[in-house]
Design a protein around this motif. Structure first.
Motif, PDB file in Angstrom:
ATOM      1  N   LEU A  19       0.832  -1.215   0.000  1.00  0.00           N
ATOM      2  CA  LEU A  19       0.000   0.000   0.000  1.00  0.00           C
ATOM      3  C   LEU A  19       0.862   1.259   0.000  1.00  0.00           C
ATOM      4  O   LEU A  19       0.524   2.252  -0.668  1.00  0.00           O
ATOM      5  N   VAL A  20       1.967   1.237   0.746  1.00  0.00           N
ATOM      6  CA  VAL A  20       2.858   2.405   0.761  1.00  0.00           C
ATOM      7  C   VAL A  20       3.472   2.631  -0.605  1.00  0.00           C
ATOM      8  O   VAL A  20       3.512   3.771  -1.106  1.00  0.00           O
ATOM      9  N   VAL A  21       3.941   1.562  -1.262  1.00  0.00           N
ATOM     10  CA  VAL A  21       4.542   1.693  -2.596  1.00  0.00           C
ATOM     11  C   VAL A  21       3.516   2.201  -3.597  1.00  0.00           C
ATOM     12  O   VAL A  21       3.798   3.100  -4.403  1.00  0.00           O
ATOM     13  N   GLN A  22       2.304   1.636  -3.539  1.00  0.00           N
ATOM     14  CA  GLN A  22       1.260   2.076  -4.470  1.00  0.00           C
ATOM     15  C   GLN A  22       0.883   3.530  -4.233  1.00  0.00           C
ATOM     16  O   GLN A  22       0.671   4.301  -5.180  1.00  0.00           O
ATOM     17  N   GLY A  23       0.802   3.928  -2.976  1.00  0.00           N
ATOM     18  CA  GLY A  23       0.386   5.303  -2.688  1.00  0.00           C
ATOM     19  C   GLY A  23       1.462   6.337  -2.957  1.00  0.00           C
ATOM     20  O   GLY A  23       1.152   7.455  -3.381  1.00  0.00           O
ATOM     21  N   LEU A  24       2.737   6.002  -2.760  1.00  0.00           N
ATOM     22  CA  LEU A  24       3.809   6.987  -2.890  1.00  0.00           C
ATOM     23  C   LEU A  24       4.471   7.002  -4.267  1.00  0.00           C
ATOM     24  O   LEU A  24       4.871   8.072  -4.745  1.00  0.00           O
ATOM     25  N   PHE A  25       4.568   5.858  -4.919  1.00  0.00           N
ATOM     26  CA  PHE A  25       5.382   5.787  -6.137  1.00  0.00           C
ATOM     27  C   PHE A  25       4.577   5.603  -7.418  1.00  0.00           C
ATOM     28  O   PHE A  25       5.097   5.829  -8.502  1.00  0.00           O
ATOM     29  N   ALA A  36      -3.679   0.127 -10.695  1.00  0.00           N
ATOM     30  CA  ALA A  36      -3.678  -0.431  -9.340  1.00  0.00           C
ATOM     31  C   ALA A  36      -4.276  -1.825  -9.268  1.00  0.00           C
ATOM     32  O   ALA A  36      -3.855  -2.645  -8.448  1.00  0.00           O
ATOM     33  N   ILE A  37      -5.257  -2.099 -10.148  1.00  0.00           N
ATOM     34  CA  ILE A  37      -5.960  -3.376 -10.037  1.00  0.00           C
ATOM     35  C   ILE A  37      -5.008  -4.549 -10.252  1.00  0.00           C
ATOM     36  O   ILE A  37      -4.978  -5.512  -9.481  1.00  0.00           O
TER      37      ILE A  37
END
Length: 393
Positions: A19-25, A36-37
């Motif tokens: 979740l951190v990687v998806q949200g930040l990068f 994202a899916i």
């Protein structure tokens, strides 16, 4: 901590990292679009499959679940892939691979031979292929790679973040590696104190007798308790008997019996776990009350020797105090049957102990006098007096 708990903790940690990687990068952040899916479906399914569902082995049923999960994640991105483009071919090949894994897996489950019947060669060949190609690392690794090429190849930062996350989770497995290191650190044997180390096991003689080569030239008194370790069995309680010679060090003969649970719990994970060593232990009065071998060790006068018959007992004299012609010796045989003999003669003998090292000893000869039941072959320990406690401790 069990491996299942470690895998569950790792799963929670890796999902948080995802979740951190998806949200930040990733440019789209946590919004559920095509960027994202596939990432969610790929890495999340990889985590659940490799950490919870099939951590060691992927059976056909597990491969079927992986294939269907992969198809669901891929089908949701069909509207954003342009037909008849290189991206479409890559996307179609990924869908085809997942569909084949799911289809072959369900066929294997349908045509599985009955229990006890040998599977056909064809069935085994397809099972082998599904087990290898349907594992979470393979099938979801392919999905993640396809997602990176289709939707993130124009953003090098996103490509690096996604692939680095995938490699760390599948290859390095930092949480599992850290847990193994911590468990090893906490469960490692304590260093052996030089004062506690008596020596190493030099030989196993008759059942219940161990020969210990002392590490240092110090006197071990008769009845000293110790723990004898053995890689082929559980630790045993040892009780010092006598010295029978020397080679590289003094050779101490030790009587062994099962280690009581109380003492075993105190010494679990300690230096006693090292194979082939004899470690002295402190025994309290409470422990002595539960260990019969320590209670009657002073009454032990000898060990049954060779050439013993139902009529005559030959025993090696270990403790000659109070032993003389006419003394009575009691031996336990079989299922705690007791036989009484009377000492009538004594001779001296010598025996090779280790590396041509001889020691001399006295052997007493006693004819059969009385028993609770006659037996074919008397075996056991020679004792003075009229009672013989259970040696098993």
């Amino acid at each position: 901590m069990s491996e299942a708990k470690v895998r569950a903790i790792a799963l929670v940690f890796y999902i948080a990292v995802l979740l951190v990687v998806q949200g930040l990068f990733v440019d789209s952040g946590l919004r559920p679009n095509e960027n994202a899916i596939l990432l969610y479906g790929g890495i999340a399914s990889l985590l659940f499959g490799s950490r919870i569902l099939n951590p060691y082995f992927t059976p056909p049923s597990g491969a079927f679940i992986n294939g269907v999960t992969a198809l669901l994640a891929l089908l949701s991105a069909i509207p954003v892939v342009l037909p008849w483009t290189p991206e479409a071919y890559i996307f179609g090949a990924t869908i085809g691979f997942s569909a084949i894994i799911a289809l072959v897996s369900i066929l294997l489950l349908i045509f599985r031979p009955p229990l006890g019947e040998e599977p056909s060669t064809v069935w085994r060949v397809f099972e082998r292929g599904v087990i290898g190609l349907g594992s979470p690392n393979i099938i979801f690794g392919l999905i993640i790679t396809s997602a990176v090429w289709l939707f993130h190849r124009d953003a090098p930062g996103e490509v690096f973040a996604i692939l680095a996350t995938f490699i760390v989770i599948t290859v390095f497995q930092p949480i599992e590696a850290l847990a193994k290191y911590l468990l090893w650190f906490l469960e490692r044997p304590n260093p052996i104190s030089r004062d506690d180390l008596i020596g190493t096991v030099a030989a196993y003689q008759s059942p219940g007798i161990v020969l210990v080569r002392q590490a240092e030239a110090k006197t071990i008194t008769r009845g000293t308790p110790m723990v004898i370790s053995d890689q082929h069995g559980p630790p045993q309680l040892g009780v010092a008997l006598d010295y029978v010679g020397r080679d590289e060090g003094n050779l101490l003969r030790v009587l062994t019996t099962s280690l009581p649970k109380r003492l075993a719990a105190l010494h679990t994970g300690s230096a006693t776990a090292m194979s082939g060593t004899a470690i002295s232990i402190a025994v309290t009065d409470e422990d002595k009350a539960d260990i019969r071998a320590l209670q009657w060790i002073d009454r032990l006068c000898g060990i049954v020797d060779t050439e013993t018959s139902p009529e005559y007992l030959q025993f090696e004299v270990v403790n000659e105090a109070g032993l003389a012609e006419g003394s009575l010796a009691e031996v336990r045989i079989g299922n705690n049957q007791r036989v009484i003999y009377q000492v009538v003669d004594g001779v001296t003998r010598d025996e090779v102990v280790q590396q041509k090292n001889k020691y001399g000893y006295a052997r007493a000869k006693s004819p059969f006098r009385n028993s609770l039941r006659r037996v074919q072959r008397p075996l056991g320990w020679s004792l003075r007096n009229d009672m013989i406690p259970d040696f098993r401790g």
